[in-house]
Design an enzyme around this catalytic site. Structure first.
Site, PDB file in Angstrom:
ATOM      1  N   SER A 100       0.836  -1.201   0.000  1.00 44.48           N
ATOM      2  CA  SER A 100       0.000   0.000   0.000  1.00 44.48           C
ATOM      3  C   SER A 100       0.868   1.247   0.000  1.00 44.48           C
ATOM      4  O   SER A 100       1.965   1.254   0.583  1.00 44.48           O
ATOM      5  CB  SER A 100      -0.858  -0.025   1.268  1.00 44.48           C
ATOM      6  OG  SER A 100      -1.467   1.226   1.478  1.00 44.48           O
ATOM      7  N   TYR A 142      -1.746  -0.728  10.860  1.00 41.59           N
ATOM      8  CA  TYR A 142      -1.992  -1.327   9.542  1.00 41.59           C
ATOM      9  C   TYR A 142      -0.798  -1.078   8.612  1.00 41.59           C
ATOM     10  O   TYR A 142      -0.278  -2.010   7.974  1.00 41.59           O
ATOM     11  CB  TYR A 142      -3.281  -0.744   8.923  1.00 41.59           C
ATOM     12  CG  TYR A 142      -3.413  -1.076   7.453  1.00 41.59           C
ATOM     13  CD1 TYR A 142      -3.724  -2.365   7.042  1.00 41.59           C
ATOM     14  CD2 TYR A 142      -3.178  -0.099   6.475  1.00 41.59           C
ATOM     15  CE1 TYR A 142      -3.811  -2.679   5.692  1.00 41.59           C
ATOM     16  CE2 TYR A 142      -3.257  -0.408   5.129  1.00 41.59           C
ATOM     17  CZ  TYR A 142      -3.583  -1.692   4.735  1.00 41.59           C
ATOM     18  OH  TYR A 142      -3.651  -2.001   3.405  1.00 41.59           O
ATOM     19  N   LYS A 150       2.169  -3.679   6.680  1.00 41.14           N
ATOM     20  CA  LYS A 150       2.572  -3.702   5.264  1.00 41.14           C
ATOM     21  C   LYS A 150       4.089  -3.544   5.141  1.00 41.14           C
ATOM     22  O   LYS A 150       4.750  -4.238   4.371  1.00 41.14           O
ATOM     23  CB  LYS A 150       1.847  -2.600   4.487  1.00 41.14           C
ATOM     24  CG  LYS A 150       0.361  -2.828   4.332  1.00 41.14           C
ATOM     25  CD  LYS A 150       0.076  -4.044   3.456  1.00 41.14           C
ATOM     26  CE  LYS A 150      -1.377  -4.427   3.464  1.00 41.14           C
ATOM     27  NZ  LYS A 150      -1.635  -5.748   2.882  1.00 41.14           N
TER      28      LYS A 150
HETATM   29  P1  NAD Z   1     -10.994  -6.986   1.354  1.00 36.35           P
HETATM   30  O1  NAD Z   1     -11.259  -6.969   2.810  1.00 36.35           O
HETATM   31  O2  NAD Z   1     -12.153  -6.821   0.431  1.00 36.35           O
HETATM   32  O3  NAD Z   1     -10.233  -8.327   0.950  1.00 36.35           O
HETATM   33  C1  NAD Z   1      -9.352  -8.993   1.824  1.00 36.35           C
HETATM   34  C2  NAD Z   1      -9.829 -10.420   1.905  1.00 36.35           C
HETATM   35  O4  NAD Z   1      -8.976 -11.152   2.786  1.00 36.35           O
HETATM   36  C3  NAD Z   1     -11.258 -10.541   2.443  1.00 36.35           C
HETATM   37  O5  NAD Z   1     -12.030 -11.282   1.541  1.00 36.35           O
HETATM   38  C4  NAD Z   1     -11.083 -11.269   3.781  1.00 36.35           C
HETATM   39  O6  NAD Z   1     -12.165 -12.146   4.055  1.00 36.35           O
HETATM   40  C5  NAD Z   1      -9.786 -12.006   3.549  1.00 36.35           C
HETATM   41  N1  NAD Z   1      -9.050 -12.318   4.775  1.00 36.35           N
HETATM   42  C6  NAD Z   1      -8.827 -11.519   5.856  1.00 36.35           C
HETATM   43  N2  NAD Z   1      -8.086 -12.179   6.766  1.00 36.35           N
HETATM   44  C7  NAD Z   1      -7.827 -13.394   6.239  1.00 36.35           C
HETATM   45  C8  NAD Z   1      -7.105 -14.530   6.685  1.00 36.35           C
HETATM   46  N3  NAD Z   1      -6.488 -14.516   7.872  1.00 36.35           N
HETATM   47  N4  NAD Z   1      -7.044 -15.614   5.889  1.00 36.35           N
HETATM   48  C9  NAD Z   1      -7.671 -15.640   4.698  1.00 36.35           C
HETATM   49  N5  NAD Z   1      -8.373 -14.602   4.225  1.00 36.35           N
HETATM   50  C10 NAD Z   1      -8.444 -13.499   4.983  1.00 36.35           C
HETATM   51  O7  NAD Z   1      -9.877  -5.891   1.056  1.00 36.35           O
HETATM   52  P2  NAD Z   1      -9.250  -5.458  -0.337  1.00 36.35           P
HETATM   53  O8  NAD Z   1      -9.548  -4.011  -0.522  1.00 36.35           O
HETATM   54  O9  NAD Z   1      -9.605  -6.424  -1.386  1.00 36.35           O
HETATM   55  O10 NAD Z   1      -7.708  -5.567   0.036  1.00 36.35           O
HETATM   56  C11 NAD Z   1      -6.903  -6.647  -0.393  1.00 36.35           C
HETATM   57  C12 NAD Z   1      -5.474  -6.376   0.028  1.00 36.35           C
HETATM   58  O11 NAD Z   1      -5.020  -5.157  -0.548  1.00 36.35           O
HETATM   59  C13 NAD Z   1      -5.302  -6.217   1.540  1.00 36.35           C
HETATM   60  O12 NAD Z   1      -4.091  -6.840   1.906  1.00 36.35           O
HETATM   61  C14 NAD Z   1      -5.211  -4.724   1.727  1.00 36.35           C
HETATM   62  O13 NAD Z   1      -4.444  -4.395   2.861  1.00 36.35           O
HETATM   63  C15 NAD Z   1      -4.498  -4.309   0.449  1.00 36.35           C
HETATM   64  N6  NAD Z   1      -4.750  -2.910   0.068  1.00 36.35           N
HETATM   65  C16 NAD Z   1      -6.033  -2.484  -0.134  1.00 36.35           C
HETATM   66  C17 NAD Z   1      -6.254  -1.147  -0.495  1.00 36.35           C
HETATM   67  C18 NAD Z   1      -7.637  -0.621  -0.693  1.00 36.35           C
HETATM   68  O14 NAD Z   1      -7.818   0.607  -0.707  1.00 36.35           O
HETATM   69  N7  NAD Z   1      -8.656  -1.443  -0.884  1.00 36.35           N
HETATM   70  C19 NAD Z   1      -5.173  -0.286  -0.659  1.00 36.35           C
HETATM   71  C20 NAD Z   1      -3.875  -0.775  -0.459  1.00 36.35           C
HETATM   72  C21 NAD Z   1      -3.685  -2.098  -0.098  1.00 36.35           C
HETATM   73  C1  WQD Z   2      -9.539   9.666   0.622  1.00 39.93           C
HETATM   74  C2  WQD Z   2      -9.770  11.150   0.839  1.00 39.93           C
HETATM   75  C3  WQD Z   2     -10.100  11.757   3.133  1.00 39.93           C
HETATM   76  C4  WQD Z   2     -13.894   9.602   3.580  1.00 39.93           C
HETATM   77  C5  WQD Z   2      -6.966   4.727   2.855  1.00 39.93           C
HETATM   78  C6  WQD Z   2      -5.913   4.069   3.698  1.00 39.93           C
HETATM   79  C7  WQD Z   2      -4.794   3.576   2.831  1.00 39.93           C
HETATM   80  C8  WQD Z   2      -5.316   2.687   1.698  1.00 39.93           C
HETATM   81  C9  WQD Z   2      -6.453   3.313   0.969  1.00 39.93           C
HETATM   82  C10 WQD Z   2      -5.125   0.412   2.318  1.00 39.93           C
HETATM   83  C11 WQD Z   2      -9.040  11.713   2.055  1.00 39.93           C
HETATM   84  C12 WQD Z   2     -11.362  12.031   2.323  1.00 39.93           C
HETATM   85  C13 WQD Z   2     -12.727  10.140   3.089  1.00 39.93           C
HETATM   86  C14 WQD Z   2     -14.966  10.474   3.912  1.00 39.93           C
HETATM   87  C15 WQD Z   2     -13.632  12.345   3.185  1.00 39.93           C
HETATM   88  N1  WQD Z   2      -5.817   1.450   2.185  1.00 39.93           N
HETATM   89  N2  WQD Z   2     -12.606  11.493   2.892  1.00 39.93           N
HETATM   90  N3  WQD Z   2     -14.795  11.815   3.684  1.00 39.93           N
HETATM   91  O1  WQD Z   2      -7.201   7.801   3.488  1.00 39.93           O
HETATM   92  O2  WQD Z   2      -6.238   8.026   1.148  1.00 39.93           O
HETATM   93  O3  WQD Z   2      -6.378   5.817   2.174  1.00 39.93           O
HETATM   94  O4  WQD Z   2      -7.453   3.782   1.892  1.00 39.93           O
HETATM   95  O5  WQD Z   2      -3.960   0.261   2.203  1.00 39.93           O
HETATM   96  O6  WQD Z   2      -3.911   2.894   3.664  1.00 39.93           O
HETATM   97  O7  WQD Z   2      -5.424   5.015   4.640  1.00 39.93           O
HETATM   98  O8  WQD Z   2      -8.460   6.901   1.468  1.00 39.93           O
HETATM   99  O9  WQD Z   2     -10.801   6.873   0.747  1.00 39.93           O
HETATM  100  O10 WQD Z   2     -10.289   6.954   3.222  1.00 39.93           O
HETATM  101  O11 WQD Z   2      -9.826   8.955   1.826  1.00 39.93           O
HETATM  102  O12 WQD Z   2     -13.539  13.560   3.010  1.00 39.93           O
HETATM  103  O13 WQD Z   2     -16.038  10.051   4.375  1.00 39.93           O
HETATM  104  O14 WQD Z   2     -11.167  11.370   1.099  1.00 39.93           O
HETATM  105  O15 WQD Z   2      -9.914  12.765   4.083  1.00 39.93           O
HETATM  106  O16 WQD Z   2      -8.636  13.023   1.719  1.00 39.93           O
HETATM  107  P1  WQD Z   2      -7.023   7.255   2.145  1.00 39.93           P
HETATM  108  P2  WQD Z   2      -9.913   7.345   1.833  1.00 39.93           P
END
Ligand code: NAD
Ligand code: WQD
Length: 338
Positions: free
Chosen positions: A124, A148, A152
């Protein structure tokens, strides 16, 4: 290739499974369903028109993970499983460290036991903390911003050390910026439980009338309109980055990390307007206090991914809004609606 996608029932995992399958790869999905539904896997089958092997298993359970590797030929792993809510991680740090770190440690051990040395890891942009400058390049300093983010950063370190110590291993960490949108079929998309933490799922629920208004967290940032600026990329583009990375693993060795973003920053107010245009709905909002821990601006320099993986984002924020709206309208209760 046969690819095991952990977290394969989740938001990113389902889209990765679809794009891998479309590219001709075999997919096996593993998920504990801690934050997802089995229905999501059936939807992947509908989108691809192919049956998908699915195992309900916890990635932190070595016996369960070993069973999956014994049952299937696995050439590479895309490791998406994990807990991802930043706020929750500050309230339940031990649960986050245990789940996210045990998952990567268990996978490394089981992969080693089965002679599998290829992985793409869901990292991330949070690993950059509050960057001094934008766009962010991969060589910029890494920082822990919350538990979190620490999971990562530590997981990346585990993978870098393991890859360095194990001949033939090839691991790519993809540092996602802000994935948004849904599959254009309207069959799979983001399905947050309870109140959405992230901007676009919240906007989507306001547009649908499920919530009254959006809180814009601060309009006094040092950005063009005062609201936070992020690099929002279409989930299908993100999923395709995994296909490019998996295919690159076959001819590469060692550990690398790549930014996966568009290279463009979009503000909260611009996001609201884009969603209003795509949905034809109004998105009422009010400006409230800043959210603790938020930063002003974050966007990627994605040129390394283009150079090495041949990947770049192709789809627009408008397209992502249109696809998110199609998903939201067709599935007002997410996957639980059946
Ligand atoms: P998500 O919660 O939709 O998907 C994660 C999946 O992992 C879920 O289906 C959950 O049931 C499963 N899971 C959780 N713990 C588990 C375990 N111990 N064993 C097996 N399965 C398990 O989230 P996502 O948005 O699809 O995120 C996927 C990955 O990408 C995560 O590692 C997250 O940290 C990373 N990520 C997501 C974002 C984002 O904004 N969505 C951004 C950066 C990184
Ligand atoms: C985006 C922008 C908020 C909600 C997060 C995690 C990051 C990654 C992605 C996993 C910001 C603003 C948000 C709301 C708002 N996840 N906002 N009202 O914070 O960039 O990233 O998700 O790895 O680790 O921190 O994403 O979508 O929460 O926010 O004004 O109700 O929207 O302040 O500027 P963020 P976000």
């Amino acid at each position: 290739m046969n690819v095991l996608v952990t977290g394969g029932a989740g938001y990113i995992g389902t889209h990765v499974a679809v794009e891998l399958s479309n590219a001709g790869h075999g997919v096996v999905l593993l998920d504990s369903l801690a934050n997802s539904h089995a229905e999501a896997v059936r939807r992947v089958e509908r989108v691809t028109g192919r049956e998908v092997a699915f195992h309900t298993a916890d990635c932190t359970d070595p016996v369960a993970v070993d069973r999956v590797f014994t049952k299937h030929t696995v050439d590479a792993v895309v490791h998406c499983a994990g807990l991802k809510a930043v706020g929750e991680s500050t309230e339940q740090p031990v649960r986050y460290y245990r789940t996210n770190l045990n998952a990567v440690l268990t996978l490394c051990e089981v992969m080693h036991a089965h002679g599998v040395g290829a992985m793409v890891f869901s990292s991330s942009a949070t690993v950059y903390g509050d960057p001094e400058t934008v766009p962010i390049t991969e060589d910029m300093p890494l920082a822990v911003a919350n538990p979190y983010g620490a999971t990562k950063l530590f997981a990346e370190q585990v993978l870098a050390d393991t890859t360095a110590a194990t001949s033939g291993w090839s691991v790519i960490a993809l540092r996602y910026f802000n994935p948004i949108g849904a599959h254009p079929s309207g069959l799979i998309g983001e399905d947050p439980h309870g109140v959405p933490n992230n901007l676009f799922p919240y906007i989507s629920q306001v547009a649908a009338g499920k919530r009254d208004k959006l809180s814009v967290f601060g309009d006094d940032y040092d950005t063009p309109d005062g609201t936070g600026v992020r690099d929002y990329l279409h989930i299908v583009d993100l999923a395709r980055a995994h296909v490019a990375a998996v295919e690159h693993l076959a001819d590469a060795s060692g550990y690398r990390a790549y930014n996966i973003g568009t290279g463009t920053g979009v503000s909260v107010l611009e996001s609201i307007r884009a969603f209003e245009r795509a949905s034809g709905r109004r998105v009422p909002y009010e400006v409230t206090a800043r959210r603790p821990g938020d930063i002003a601006t974050c966007y990627a320099d994605p040129s390394a991914a283009e150079r090495d993986l041949g990947w770049r984002a192709e789809l627009s924020v408008e397209q992502a809004c249109a696809d998110a709206w199609r998903w939201q309208s067709a599935n007002p209760n997410g996957f639980a609606g059946g």
